[in-house]
Design a protein around this motif. Structure first.
Motif, PDB file in Angstrom:
ATOM      1  N   THR A  21       0.839  -1.197   0.000  1.00 42.85           N
ATOM      2  CA  THR A  21       0.000   0.000   0.000  1.00 42.85           C
ATOM      3  C   THR A  21       0.875   1.248   0.000  1.00 42.85           C
ATOM      4  N   VAL A  22       1.932   1.259   0.855  1.00 44.21           N
ATOM      5  CA  VAL A  22       2.812   2.429   0.932  1.00 44.21           C
ATOM      6  C   VAL A  22       3.608   2.577  -0.366  1.00 44.21           C
ATOM      7  N   LYS A  23       4.010   1.479  -0.982  1.00 47.98           N
ATOM      8  CA  LYS A  23       4.857   1.520  -2.168  1.00 47.98           C
ATOM      9  C   LYS A  23       4.050   1.837  -3.430  1.00 47.98           C
ATOM     10  N   PHE A  24       2.884   1.227  -3.604  1.00 48.86           N
ATOM     11  CA  PHE A  24       2.182   1.334  -4.880  1.00 48.86           C
ATOM     12  C   PHE A  24       0.841   2.075  -4.842  1.00 48.86           C
ATOM     13  N   ILE A  25       0.132   2.042  -3.755  1.00 49.97           N
ATOM     14  CA  ILE A  25      -1.197   2.641  -3.692  1.00 49.97           C
ATOM     15  C   ILE A  25      -1.151   4.047  -3.083  1.00 49.97           C
ATOM     16  N   TRP A  26      -0.390   4.206  -2.048  1.00 49.52           N
ATOM     17  CA  TRP A  26      -0.346   5.485  -1.330  1.00 49.52           C
ATOM     18  C   TRP A  26       0.156   6.651  -2.183  1.00 49.52           C
ATOM     19  N   PRO A  27       1.274   6.544  -2.921  1.00 45.59           N
ATOM     20  CA  PRO A  27       1.747   7.695  -3.707  1.00 45.59           C
ATOM     21  C   PRO A  27       0.720   8.224  -4.721  1.00 45.59           C
ATOM     22  N   PRO A  28       0.066   7.377  -5.521  1.00 45.66           N
ATOM     23  CA  PRO A  28      -0.942   7.934  -6.433  1.00 45.66           C
ATOM     24  C   PRO A  28      -2.117   8.580  -5.684  1.00 45.66           C
ATOM     25  N   LEU A  29      -2.513   7.981  -4.570  1.00 48.88           N
ATOM     26  CA  LEU A  29      -3.587   8.568  -3.769  1.00 48.88           C
ATOM     27  C   LEU A  29      -3.158   9.937  -3.232  1.00 48.88           C
ATOM     28  N   MET A  30      -1.950  10.000  -2.732  1.00 50.59           N
ATOM     29  CA  MET A  30      -1.451  11.273  -2.196  1.00 50.59           C
ATOM     30  C   MET A  30      -1.314  12.307  -3.317  1.00 50.59           C
ATOM     31  N   ASN A  31      -0.836  11.874  -4.503  1.00 49.07           N
ATOM     32  CA  ASN A  31      -0.739  12.790  -5.648  1.00 49.07           C
ATOM     33  C   ASN A  31      -2.132  13.303  -6.035  1.00 49.07           C
ATOM     34  N   ALA A  32      -3.110  12.411  -6.047  1.00 45.79           N
ATOM     35  CA  ALA A  32      -4.473  12.822  -6.396  1.00 45.79           C
ATOM     36  C   ALA A  32      -5.024  13.792  -5.349  1.00 45.79           C
ATOM     37  N   VAL A  33      -4.771  13.487  -4.049  1.00 46.76           N
ATOM     38  CA  VAL A  33      -5.245  14.370  -2.972  1.00 46.76           C
ATOM     39  C   VAL A  33      -4.542  15.727  -3.067  1.00 46.76           C
ATOM     40  N   GLU A  34      -3.221  15.710  -3.295  1.00 43.14           N
ATOM     41  CA  GLU A  34      -2.484  16.969  -3.415  1.00 43.14           C
ATOM     42  C   GLU A  34      -2.941  17.772  -4.632  1.00 43.14           C
ATOM     43  N   ALA A  35      -3.185  17.086  -5.759  1.00 40.68           N
ATOM     44  CA  ALA A  35      -3.670  17.782  -6.957  1.00 40.68           C
ATOM     45  C   ALA A  35      -5.048  18.384  -6.677  1.00 40.68           C
ATOM     46  N   ARG A  36      -5.896  17.614  -5.989  1.00 42.47           N
ATOM     47  CA  ARG A  36      -7.232  18.136  -5.649  1.00 42.47           C
ATOM     48  C   ARG A  36      -7.111  19.327  -4.705  1.00 42.47           C
TER      49      ARG A  36
END
Length: 156
Positions: A21-36
């Motif tokens: 989750t930290v390696k593959f799922i979390w970064p895109p989620l964080m990028n999406a949250v930061e972009a939002r």
């Protein structure tokens, strides 16, 4: 089954899930949250800028309206002043024209009076000569007649 082995397998599975989750799922989620978050922040900033622009535009519109009202007042005042000048000029022209007409009429009246006086002098002279001729019962020659008329006309 051994409970320790089950717990250890579950802990290991959970650790792999966390790592995945930290390696593959979390970064895109964080990028999406930061972009939002960035999009929302940009939208809020644009809204604030729009609000400030609207306030500035309202102030400028009020200033322009005030300036337009002042200019309109000045134009109206100038128009009223010009209208009064035109009226005054028309009055003066009418007075001058009236005076000119009066002077012309007086001159014409004077001419008519002079003509009437001359006509009367001529008639009086003719009557006087005629009366004198009748009294004397003799004819006066043309030259004496003309001299007498001229003399009587001068006297009158």
């Amino acid at each position: 089954m051994n409970i320790n082995l089950t717990l250890l397998a579950q802990a290991l599975s959970f650790a792999i899930l966390i790592w995945f989750t930290v390696k593959f799922i979390w970064p895109p989620l964080m990028n999406a949250v930061e972009a939002r978050q960035k999009t929302i922040a940009d939208g809020l900033a644009a809204g604030e800028r729009g609000k400030l622009d609207l306030e500035l535009a309202a102030k400028r519109a009020a200033q322009e309206l005030h300036g337009a009202r002042e200019r309109a007042s000045e134009i109206i005042a100038q128009a009223e002043k010009r209208a009064s000048e035109i009226i005054e000029e028309a009055k003066n022209n009418a007075k001058a024209e009236g005076n000119r007409i009066i002077v012309g009429a007086k001159a014409e009246i004077d001419q008519e009076v002079n003509r009437a006086k001359e006509g009367l002098r001529q008639q009086v002279a003719e009557l006087a000569v005629s009366g004198a001729e009748k009294i004397l019962r003799r004819e006066i020659d043309a030259k004496a007649h003309a001299d007498m008329l001229t003399a009587i006309a001068r006297e009158l």
